[in-house]
Enzyme design. Structure first.
Site: not given
Ligand code: F6R
Length: 606
Positions: A2, A27, A75, A99-100, A479, A483, A486, A502, A601
């Site tokens: 948020c 974000r 969010w 937010n939270g 990484e 990338k 996402e 394996h 974000k």
């Protein structure tokens, strides 16, 4: 996560609120809303979807008019994305943005329902709005203090009281909030980019401090009502840094900013050709005093830490453990005062990383953080902080922050190796000077980006993909794989090349491309053997290696040849084509590159 903004001043605030919210879009969010004091009344407009949808709604229904208001991008955590669950929440007397996560919201809700309150949304936030209303006694500060004493969890709150039509109140715990100081106007925001267009001056709100913002005066007090004097901060970057600057996406801009970001991060930490962390209060003796290192972070920052592990262990011979923060905090880690815990975070606000930091401190380990956002919670709470100087990273997919994080790990590894008498001063100086050549090498890679875009065009209809590598190439592959998944939404996995047979090799067929990273020359032949194994089973292979390596053309379909540097530093060079592959694949698929679905974000909830 948020985003919160607020404005009180002389100007009509709705456009300013929306403009500021647009700077927080990076974000991640699924709905948006504003509340404005209009003719003495608290009026709210909100809806599910993008900010443009909210603008269209106001075009139809009329724009809110007033000089004091708050805004929010949500969010979803409690309750699906919907108009009703969007913020602001409240009633005719008190309206809030949050937010939270309020962990005990159910208990509060039950209590308030027993007092006759009704709830329209499924959110935890609405319980806070109604709790404030329940305790309201005409004094906003007392009311806020009383309400937050009952709340468990994390919060950054922007609050409007109808009885105080020219004031915004704010309070926070475990979620960031800044208070901006303009010329006859004041702001609240989750992050500096939201207000940088209007002011560079801001205060960092501390845990449970209450801010009272008027147009020309801002006051702070603690929960006991005692006034608090605060240091005014000035952002050392401007609007341009928070804009796309001619690039199609922030991600591409940020990929191109990497050479400069490395220079900005590394240069101030080199004195007389040697690494120097004295600016962070970190002495050679301090670095010499640890038996073990733990690197704790999430996502890309954790993968930067994985490169750090390989490099520190190889050079300095100190055992390093890398932990996912959400695991570390609950695995009852065994730490002593001879251990160093390094927290890595771009935002400095990631909930699990922050909780891990607090745990490590409680157990008695020394904590050090590598953080990009100045004054963020992780930076402030660690014993030592090394700031990366990447500038604002807006794209949700992290690129330049990763790059500067690993550049700090290299410098730390050189310093640790020297301070532990494993390498000589001359060797340390040589390594530092090689690190300083990385920015130019990255510029060279960026010149070939069209070639990478062509390779990406071969991947866009792929559904699954493997990245393989050994040693540092494996660390980087993780990484690269993150990338790609996402932002392109292609399922990919990174595997240690030697581990494929394996199990996962059973998945290889002609629908399964493999990106093989082979920049470590001592492991090159071994990785090529694995490449041949997947090629023999039908995989299309893209090989990322030094341009000087001779490659059996039969074994691969595409080669991305990179400028050569010491193998140990190759992850910094090879990261770039992996970032570009993810970027172009996402662009070609028509995805929202900078704001990938479901992602945020700054992850301020666990
Ligand atoms: C991926 C990405 C995330 C973050 C992670 C940690 O591109 O950006 O995986 O790296 O959420 O965030 P910070 O570094 O802010 O702690």
């Amino acid at each position: 996560m948020c985003g919160i903004v607020g404005y009180v001043g002389q100007k009509d605030c709705t456009k300013i609120l929306l403009d500021s919210l647009s700077k927080l879009e990076y974000r991640g969010y699924d709905s948006a809303g504003v509340a404005v004091v209009q003719n003495g009344k608290l009026v709210t407009k909100k809806n599910k979807g993008r900010l443009s949808g909210l603008e269209e709604k106001m075009d139809k229904e009329g724009w809110l008019k007033g000089t004091c208001g708050i805004g929010h991008t949500r969010w979803a955590t409690h309750g699906e994305p919907s108009d009703i669950n969007s913020h602001p929440h409240g009633n005719a007397n008190i309206t809030i943005v949050h937010n939270g996560i309020i962990e005990n919201y159910k208990k509060i809700k039950d209590f308030l329902e027993s007092k006759g309150y009704e709830f329209a949304s499924q959110t935890d936030t609405e319980t806070v709005a109604k709790l404030l209303d329940y305790y309201y006694n005409g004094d906003p500060r007392e009311t806020i203090t009383r309400a937050i004493s009952e709340i468990e969890g994390s919060y950054a709150l922007g609050i409007l009281f109808k009885d105080f039509p020219n004031e915004i109140f704010a309070v926070r715990k475990d979620s960031p909030l800044i208070v901006g100081v303009g010329d006859g106007e004041s702001f609240i925001a989750s992050d500096v980019p939201a207000i940088i267009k209007y002011t560079k001056n801001y205060y960092l709100l501390e845990e449970n401090e209450i801010a009272d913002l008027k147009a020309d005066k801002i006051t702070f007090c603690d929960i006991h009502g005692m006034s608090v004097q605060k240091e005014l901060h000035t952002a050392n970057w401007d609007m341009e840094a928070a804009e796309k600057g001619g690039y199609e996406h922030f991600m591409l801009k940020e990929i191109h900013e990497q050479p400069n970001a490395i220079k900005m991060t590394v240069s101030p930490r080199i004195v007389d050709g040697m690494p120097d962390f004295s600016e962070s209060g970190i002495s050679r003796e301090l670095l010499n005093s640890f038996n073990r290192i733990f690197i704790v972070a999430c996502g890309t920052a954790m993968y930067a830490g994985t490169v750090g592990k390989y490099v520190i262990e190889r050079l300095a011979r100190i055992p390093v453990t890398v932990d996912v923060a959400s695991e570390f905090r609950y695995r009852n880690p065994i730490l002593t005062d001879k251990d160093l815990v390094i927290l890595v975070s771009q935002s400095g606000e990631t909930a699990d990383t922050l909780a891990s930091l607090r745990l490590a401190k409680k157990i008695g380990a020394t904590t050090m953080s590598i953080v990009n956002v100045k004054g963020s919670s992780i930076a402030r709470e660690s014993d030592y902080v090394i700031y990366s100087h990447a500038g604002p990273e807006i794209s949700v997919a992290s690129t330049k922050a990763y790059m500067v994080q690993i550049s700090i790990f290299y410098l730390l590894a050189f310093e640790l190796a020297y301070s532990n008498d494993i390498i000589t001063k001359d060797e340390c100086r040589r390594l530092v000077s090689v690190l300083q050549t990385v920015p130019d090498k990255i510029e060279e890679v960026l010149k070939d980006k069209d070639e990478v875009s062509h390779i990406a065009s071969q991947l866009m209809s792929t559904e699954n993909l493997f990245y393989i590598g050994r040693g540092l190439d494996y660390a980087l592959s993780m990484e690269g794989s993150l990338k790609l998944k996402e932002i392109s939404y292609i399922h990919s996995e990174a595997y240690a090349a030697g581990e494929l047979k394996h199990g996962p090799i059973s998945l290889i067929n002609d629908d399964m491309p493999v990106i093989a990273v082979a920049t470590q020359r001592e492991l090159f032949d071994k990785t090529i053997s694995n490449v041949k194994e997947v090629k023999a089973r039908g995989a299309k292979v893209i090989l990322v290696t030094h341009s000087s390596m001779s490659v059996d053309e039969e074994a691969v379909d595409f080669v991305i040849g990179l400028p050569t540097i010491d193998d140990m530093l190759m992850p910094m060079i090879a990261a770039v084509p992996l970032q570009l592959i993810a970027y172009y694949t996402s662009v070609l698929k028509g995805n929202d590159v900078d704001k990938p679905r479901n992602l945020a974000k700054s992850v301020t909830v666990e």
